[in-house]
Design a protein around this motif. Structure first.
Motif, short mmCIF file in Angstrom:
data_model
loop_
_atom_site.label_atom_id
_atom_site.label_comp_id
_atom_site.label_asym_id
_atom_site.label_seq_id
_atom_site.Cartn_x
_atom_site.Cartn_y
_atom_site.Cartn_z
N ILE A 140 -28.83 -16.54 -19.98
CA ILE A 140 -27.44 -16.99 -21.59
C ILE A 140 -28.51 -16.16 -22.71
O ILE A 140 -28.50 -15.33 -23.03
N PHE A 141 -30.05 -16.38 -22.34
CA PHE A 141 -30.58 -16.02 -23.71
C PHE A 141 -30.88 -14.36 -23.52
O PHE A 141 -30.70 -13.40 -24.78
N THR A 142 -31.74 -14.44 -22.64
CA THR A 142 -31.81 -12.92 -22.12
C THR A 142 -30.92 -12.12 -22.23
O THR A 142 -30.71 -10.74 -22.15
N GLY A 143 -29.98 -12.53 -21.68
CA GLY A 143 -28.44 -11.11 -21.86
C GLY A 143 -28.25 -11.34 -23.02
O GLY A 143 -27.55 -9.98 -23.83
N TYR A 144 -27.92 -12.53 -24.41
CA TYR A 144 -28.03 -11.77 -25.96
C TYR A 144 -28.76 -10.79 -25.97
O TYR A 144 -27.93 -9.82 -26.75
N VAL A 145 -29.48 -10.83 -25.61
CA VAL A 145 -30.98 -10.24 -26.28
C VAL A 145 -30.23 -8.41 -25.77
O VAL A 145 -30.54 -7.78 -26.75
N LEU A 146 -30.32 -8.99 -24.82
CA LEU A 146 -30.03 -7.47 -23.75
C LEU A 146 -29.22 -7.04 -24.44
O LEU A 146 -28.48 -5.89 -24.63
N SER A 147 -27.64 -7.78 -24.51
CA SER A 147 -26.40 -7.19 -25.56
C SER A 147 -26.25 -6.53 -26.99
O SER A 147 -26.39 -5.51 -27.21
N GLY A 148 -27.59 -7.58 -27.18
CA GLY A 148 -27.95 -6.77 -28.11
C GLY A 148 -29.23 -5.67 -28.90
O GLY A 148 -28.39 -4.91 -29.95
N ASN B 227 -27.65 -12.10 -31.78
CA ASN B 227 -28.85 -12.36 -32.72
C ASN B 227 -28.85 -13.98 -33.26
O ASN B 227 -29.46 -14.51 -32.43
N THR B 228 -27.94 -14.47 -33.46
CA THR B 228 -27.24 -15.77 -33.58
C THR B 228 -27.14 -16.24 -32.42
O THR B 228 -28.15 -17.98 -32.10
N LEU B 229 -26.66 -15.93 -31.84
CA LEU B 229 -26.19 -16.52 -30.38
C LEU B 229 -27.56 -16.72 -29.57
O LEU B 229 -28.35 -17.81 -28.90
N ALA B 230 -28.74 -15.46 -29.95
CA ALA B 230 -30.26 -15.82 -28.86
C ALA B 230 -30.36 -16.57 -29.67
O ALA B 230 -31.30 -17.99 -28.33
N LEU B 231 -31.09 -16.86 -30.78
CA LEU B 231 -31.61 -18.24 -31.66
C LEU B 231 -31.51 -18.70 -31.58
O LEU B 231 -31.59 -19.53 -31.14
#
Length: 420
Positions: A229-237, A347-351
């Motif tokens: 999930i973290f990786t998904g947010y990072v790649l989406s952003g 960025n917020t969702l990833a962090l």
């Protein structure tokens, strides 16, 4: 997998006035740190022809001075972020700022293009400390809705900096040469370092730091990437940022050479798009966050980017006949303004997924965006200088990949964890 946590303290609750003063001070300091990269890159742009003449180099060599700085900022985050999880935020940040000052000062006196390229790389590596640690400090201090709002505020500063930086650089060149640009950047670095040393206190207490040495610190990167999930947010952003970076690298060519706009018109349109990003970012932080779920905000942002990219492909390929500059500019405005929803929210969702590895997480967010953006943007010119179709296709591809990462890794990942 890491989880969202809220830091609890036993300190007395400060008064509202103290909270506002502290919040404003932190905003200004972190805003200054996030402004360093665009200032370092864009203040220098008007001076490129002078550099070519003064150092008896080619235009391609002068361009390498920009590439070296950008590469340094991308790679430097991977180093500084994990180190800040090991030694705290202040020590790596102040060390990076001091090295930035020294490297920038050397650039001002560089006698050759080779030396300038070398120290521009060092300047970028050191300047990365400000980017990555600013995000980490935000995560240390804020959580949930407050963090999303703070990132939207930082977008106001980081959005304005690229607009004013070339203007500042042009004014500097009216009274001095290209070396004066680096002299001004050196002064900015000194002032910002003093502000950080005086007013930005340590935000990562010793009990939350890594204690396993450097290898253990860098092992955090592997653990973070194991969280889909973290990786998904990072790649989406990152892929959304790549669509933005493609616009930045190709827009001058597309707007002026293909659609015949003057430099003044291009500057106006570029400024309007920047205002769009900033304005929507403030709408996001002041109005939407806290009222609309951040997952839904990110969904809306990605959907708007995709729709605008599809419109650009249809316009540039002539599906509806030859499109003029107003139609293309409108689609670009929607695409750019949507970044005000997408980037701070991703960025917020990833962090928010991170508990202890905040510096490493911030490094992955920044490095991924820089590298994917740098790889995608040159593709906008693969078909030559007579068509804007490649730019539109690259932006659409980036948008679709961003959506795929969000749906495949984040949405489905949450369903897998939570169950049907």
């Amino acid at each position: 997998m890491t989880d969202v946590t809220t830091t609890h303290t036993t300190t007395p609750t400060p008064t509202i006035g103290t909270q506002r003063r502290t919040g404003l001070l932190v905003t200004l300091v972190l805003g200054g740190l996030t402004a360093v990269p665009p200032l370092s890159m864009d203040m220098y742009l008007p001076a490129l022809p002078q550099v070519t003449d003064a150092l008896h180099s080619t235009a391609a060599t002068a361009q390498l001075t920009l590439t070296a700085c950008l590469a340094g900022m991308a790679l430097g985050q991977l180093v500084v972020g994990p180190l800040s999880d090991r030694w705290g935020r202040r020590r790596p940040l102040l060390t990076g700022m001091v090295i930035y000052i020294l490297a920038t000062a050397v650039c001002a006196f560089a006698p050759s293009a080779g030396l300038l390229i070398t120290f521009r790389l060092i300047q970028g590596l050191a300047g990365a400390a400000g980017i990555v640690i600013a995000r980490a400090v935000v995560r240390d201090l804020y959580d949930g809705v407050e963090m999303a709002r703070f990132f939207s505020t930082l977008m106001l500063i980081s959005g304005v900096a690229p607009i004013v930086a070339p203007v500042i650089g042009g004014q500097i060149l009216r009274i001095t040469d290209w070396r004066g640009v680096f002299a001004v950047l050196t002064v900015i670095g000194v002032l910002l370092t003093l502000v950080v040393w005086r007013w930005l206190h340590e935000t990562l207490p010793p009990e939350r730091r890594h204690s396993g040495g450097l290898l253990g610190t860098f092992g955090a990167v592997k653990r973070l990437l194991g969280d889909r999930i973290f990786t998904g947010y990072v790649l989406s952003g990152s892929f959304a940022f790549a669509a933005l970076f493609t616009y930045v690298s190709a827009s001058a060519f597309v707007i002026q050479d293909i659609y015949g706009a003057s430099p003044q018109t291009f500057s106006l349109l570029f400024g309007l798009n920047s205002i769009g990003i900033v304005g929507v970012g403030q709408l996001n932080g002041k109005v939407l966050v806290g009222r609309v779920a951040m997952e839904k905000i990110l969904t809306i942002g990605l959907a708007l980017i995709t729709v605008a990219s599809v419109a650009l492909v249809l316009l540039t390929t002539g599906v509806f006949g030859r499109a003029g500059l107003p139609a293309v500019s409108a689609a670009l405005f929607v695409l750019m303004a949507s970044m005000g929803l997408t980037l701070p929210t991703a960025n917020t969702l990833a962090l928010l997924r991170v508990k202890r590895d905040v510096g490493s997480a911030s490094a992955l967010v920044g490095t991924s965006s820089f590298l994917i953006g740098a790889l995608a943007s040159p593709l906008a010119g693969v078909a030559g200088d007579g068509t804007a179709v490649p730019m539109a296709l690259v932006q659409l591809t980036c948008a679709l990949v961003a959506v795929a990462c969000f749906v495949g890794l984040c949405v489905r990942g949450r369903r897998t964890v939570e169950g049907p």
